[in-house]
Design an enzyme around this catalytic site. Structure first.
Site, mmCIF file in Angstrom:
data_model
loop_
_atom_site.group_PDB
_atom_site.id
_atom_site.type_symbol
_atom_site.label_atom_id
_atom_site.label_comp_id
_atom_site.label_asym_id
_atom_site.label_seq_id
_atom_site.Cartn_x
_atom_site.Cartn_y
_atom_site.Cartn_z
ATOM 1 N N ARG A 74 -3.121 33.810 -31.622
ATOM 2 C CA ARG A 74 -3.357 35.075 -32.323
ATOM 3 C C ARG A 74 -4.358 34.902 -33.463
ATOM 4 N NH1 ARG A 74 -0.772 40.417 -32.974
ATOM 5 N NH2 ARG A 74 0.584 39.975 -31.214
ATOM 6 N N GLU A 106 2.946 44.456 -39.830
ATOM 7 C CA GLU A 106 2.031 43.345 -40.086
ATOM 8 C C GLU A 106 0.632 43.746 -40.566
ATOM 9 O OE1 GLU A 106 3.676 39.926 -37.055
ATOM 10 O OE2 GLU A 106 2.403 41.500 -36.227
#
Length: 780
Positions: A326, A731
């Site tokens: 990621r 997030e």
């Protein structure tokens, strides 16, 4: 007449979406009436466990004498690797490289080696210190560069993302810069520490109450270690006092130890480490060292990027594979790279295994992207915001919409969002005033930065993008809601209940939100990746729609109308000309034997990912945001203050604006702390020295910006069919804190008249800021 209308007007329901509603447990939180795992009444005979840990960073275990431990007052027994009835493995990704207790070697300072079980927590804690362990000490490596130099292996398979051809782009580039940035890790510092409470049942059964973001994984791990099927293990989570990713996989050890002890002695067992042991024995945000090579033209447009992302992963793989993946997915942030090659290097180190943390590697990738922008801006003597705008993603028409992983950016709203924030924050006027201030001031220096965020939403492990929910309507009209997500303070339960209330058009108070339990919804995904509401909200909506369809069909048949003539509104059901209270219709349906329970399910559409090829659509959609921060730095001490921050963030069509705004505010402060004060430090022996609040500095209320303006982009609406067209909020706003880091960089750069990128490493502690200032002064 007017008075009569008011008297008979139907009150609006207190449920529903797209409206402010306080957290369902808010009052309980502030009054102390919210029950957490440690508040569960302990049955008579409850035992307490505590971990005995390694005192070396790397060594062979020659002998382990636990006689004094077993003989200590209050001790019932000790659990070692020999007491494991099933498999000695709690690796969350099936790598089989993370034992409950090691058999031959200890691989980090503080690694759990055994567990003491005693009549009290204090007795267990004191006894654990009495172990006599003989080690053959081995060399250790604590950071990714030292590990590379020592020939340590990669802890998991690396990833490469590639598009275009970087070699000719570099050869013909007008400008080229190579650099390195070190990005520090971060401790989760949840208010409620790790805790598990196991109660043995008959046969193989055991119930575990714990503070985990991933009940199904804890269930499977306990079953795996006990050597029993998963249906023998029940995991319950009412609420957590914070998680931030630190309770996704790290809770497995504590659940397993409590369950093993409970079954061995057939007594309830609780394990709750103190803060020091919690911080030394559990994983953190991954540290990264990023080497970048960037080619760009004289207008500041990026032509090629080559990046290598080395990460401190720890002694086992844990979640390092997807975390480092990621990081690469977000190494572009908001910018189009015509030619790009990005590679991860997940390094094994003799430290605790790092794990999930809010953003899951994405923030580290975004920091690298912003450093590249910063390098270009200082090299060309331009405003970094101008460089950012020049490199934003475009669309299909201009061919600037393809990410390094070959997903198209289809919904880029950053130009509008940045434009609005630039105007509302008065960025240009303030930047000009700051330039003038710095020219006059020799000691205090100011800086300002406006930074964007583009963040992909979905688990990159495609199979995790699913959720279940269970709804019961009781015959008095009350509604029982259960779903697979976990509540850790973020308001997930409130939002999902709002979705259900909106579906039935009933009051929010009618809905009872119950604890997450593996008994009701099986095979749940972790509440992580900002997907809690997206997944569980849609699953709950699916269950509600099933029930609503049954009630609609029943009402249509009972009152002799077409189904399309049945509507739900204001706690009532309209069937043709008949208006029936919701409670009455439910009672009638029950008497007519209509099934009033439904299991809902949802899986995210459109996503796919081929890791070997580095191509696909790993994300369902993107969330966007931007922050403008201003700082002032004392160049004699390196100390600084955040004067003002303005935020404009995209949450789509918000389910609950006040909760979303709170998430944005909290995420910004946590991201700011990561990049400024939260420093992890290991000594020469591999001991974590920042292992308590006394030595590890999270942001305080006094550290917040003096002026803090936070707004949601209320005009945004998710183009994808998410729950009520909302977007994830957990997030993405974490990376808004990067604006503070960039503003500090500008303040430092002013010492050398902005001719050079200061290349601050993160966290930019006052010490690092002072050293950067002195470094630039010495080059004058």
């Amino acid at each position: 007449m007017k008075h009569d209308v008011i008297q008979h007007a139907k009150p609006a329901i207190s449920g529903g979406v797209h409206k402010d509603r306080r957290h369902d447990s808010a009052e309980k939180h502030v009054t102390g009436r919210a029950d957490y795992c440690d508040d569960i009444a302990e049955p008579q005979g409850t035992l307490h466990a505590y971990l005995g840990v390694s005192s070396v960073a790397h060594g062979r275990i020659k002998a382990m004498d636990l006689a004094a431990v077993k003989a200590a007052p209050g001790v019932v027994g000790v659990l070692t690797v020999q007491d494991i009835p099933g498999h000695n493995d709690i690796s969350p990704t099936g790598k089989h490289d993370e034992p409950v207790f090691p058999t031959e070697k200890t691989e980090f300072h503080g690694q759990p080696l055994f567990a003491v079980v005693a009549e009290s927590r204090d007795a267990a804690r004191r006894a654990a210190e009495l172990a006599k362990i003989d080690y053959d000490v081995l060399p250790h490596a604590l950071d990714p560069i030292a590990a590379q130099d020592a020939g340590y292996p990669l802890i998991t398979d690396p990833l490469k993302l590639e598009r275009g051809d970087i070699a000719p782009a570099f050869e013909t580039a007008e400008n080229r810069i190579k650099g390195r940035i070190a990005i520090g890790g971060q401790d989760h510092m949840y208010l409620e520490g790790q805790i598990a409470f196991a109660i043995p049942g008959e046969d193989d059964d055991v119930a575990v109450h714990c503070s985990t973001q991933h009940p199904s994984e804890a269930q499977h791990m306990v079953a795996h270690v006990l050597g029993v099927p998963s249906n023998a293990v029940t995991v319950n989570v009412r609420r957590m006092g914070g998680g931030f990713g630190g309770k996704e996989s790290q809770m497995n050890l504590f659940c397993v130890v409590a369950a093993m002890a409970a079954k061995k002695w057939n007594r309830p067992v609780k394990i709750r480490p103190d803060r020091d042991q919690d911080m030394t024995a559990t994983g953190k945000r991954h540290d990264f060292v990023v080497d970048y090579d960037v080619a760009f033209d004289n207008d500041g447009r990026i032509q090629a990027v080559d990046g290598v992302f080395a990460a401190r992963c720890g002694y086992s793989s844990d979640l390092s594979g997807p975390v480092t993946d990621r990081a690469l997915f977000h190494a572009d942030n908001a910018y189009f790279y015509p030619h790009v090659r990005l590679q991860s290097r997940p390094m094994k180190t003799n430290t605790v295994s790092n794990t999930a943390f809010r953003g899951f590697g994405g923030p580290q990738g975004v920091v690298a992207a912003e450093r590249i922008i910063e390098e270009i801006a200082y090299a060309l003597g331009k405003d970094p915001l101008a460089i950012r705008k020049a490199n934003f993603y475009g669309d299909r028409d201009d061919g600037r919409c393809l990410t390094p992983y070959h997903q198209e950016v289809e919904d880029n709203i950053l130009p509008r969002l940045i434009g609005e924030l630039e105007s509302s924050s008065e960025y240009q006027a303030r930047r000009e005033a700051i330039l003038q201030f710095n020219a006059r001031s020799s000691i205090l220096k100011r800086g300002i930065a406006l930074t964007p965020v583009k963040f992909g939403i979905s688990f990159t492990a495609t199979w995790y993008n699913q959720a279940g929910a269970l709804i019961h309507i009781y015959n008095d009209g009350s509604i029982h809601l259960n779903h697979g997500g976990t509540e850790m303070g973020q308001g997930l339960n409130t939002k999902v209940a709002q979705v259900v209330a909106d579906a039935f058009q009933v009051d929010f108070e009618r809905i009872k939100i119950t604890k997450t339990t593996t008994e009701k919804v099986p095979n749940t995904s972790a509440t992580a990746a900002s997907s809690g509401t997206d997944l569980n909200g849609m699953a709950a909506l699916n269950a509600a729609e099933q029930l609503k369809e049954r009630l609609t069909a029943f009402a249509a048949e009972t009152y002799g109308v077409a189904q399309e003539d049945v509507t739900f509104a204001n706690n009532m059901v309209q069937a043709g000309s008949e208006l029936i209270p919701f409670n009455d219709l439910v009672r009638q349906a029950y008497m007519a034997r209509v099934h009033l329970s439904a299991a809902g399910f949802y899986k995210t559409p459109k996503i796919h990912w081929d890791r070997a090829a580095g191509k696909g659509r790993p994300f369902y959609y993107y969330s966007y945001g931007a922050a403008c921060s201003e700082v002032v730095v004392d160049t004699l001490t390196g100390e600084y203050r955040i004067e003002r921050t303005d935020i404009l963030h995209d949450v789509g069509k918000s389910l609950n604006p006040i909760l979303d705004k709170g998430q944005v505010e909290g995420a910004f402060i946590q991201g700011m702390g990561w990049l400024t004060t939260e420093e992890l430090w290991w000594d020469y022996a591999g001991r974590l020295r920042t292992h308590a609040p006394s030595t590890y500095k999270i942001p305080l209320a006094s550290d917040r910006p003096r002026v803090f303006n936070v707004n949601l982009a209320d005009w945004s609406e998710n183009k994808e069919r998410t729950v009520k067209r909302s977007k994830a909020v957990g997030e993405p706003p974490f990376m808004l804190g990067i604006s503070v880091f960039e503003a500090l960089s500008m303040a430092v750069a002013s010492v050398a008249d902005y001719r050079e990128c200061p290349r601050l490493d993160a966290p930019a502690t006052p010490e690092r800021v002072l050293m950067a200032v002195e470094r630039l002064k010495n080059r004058e």
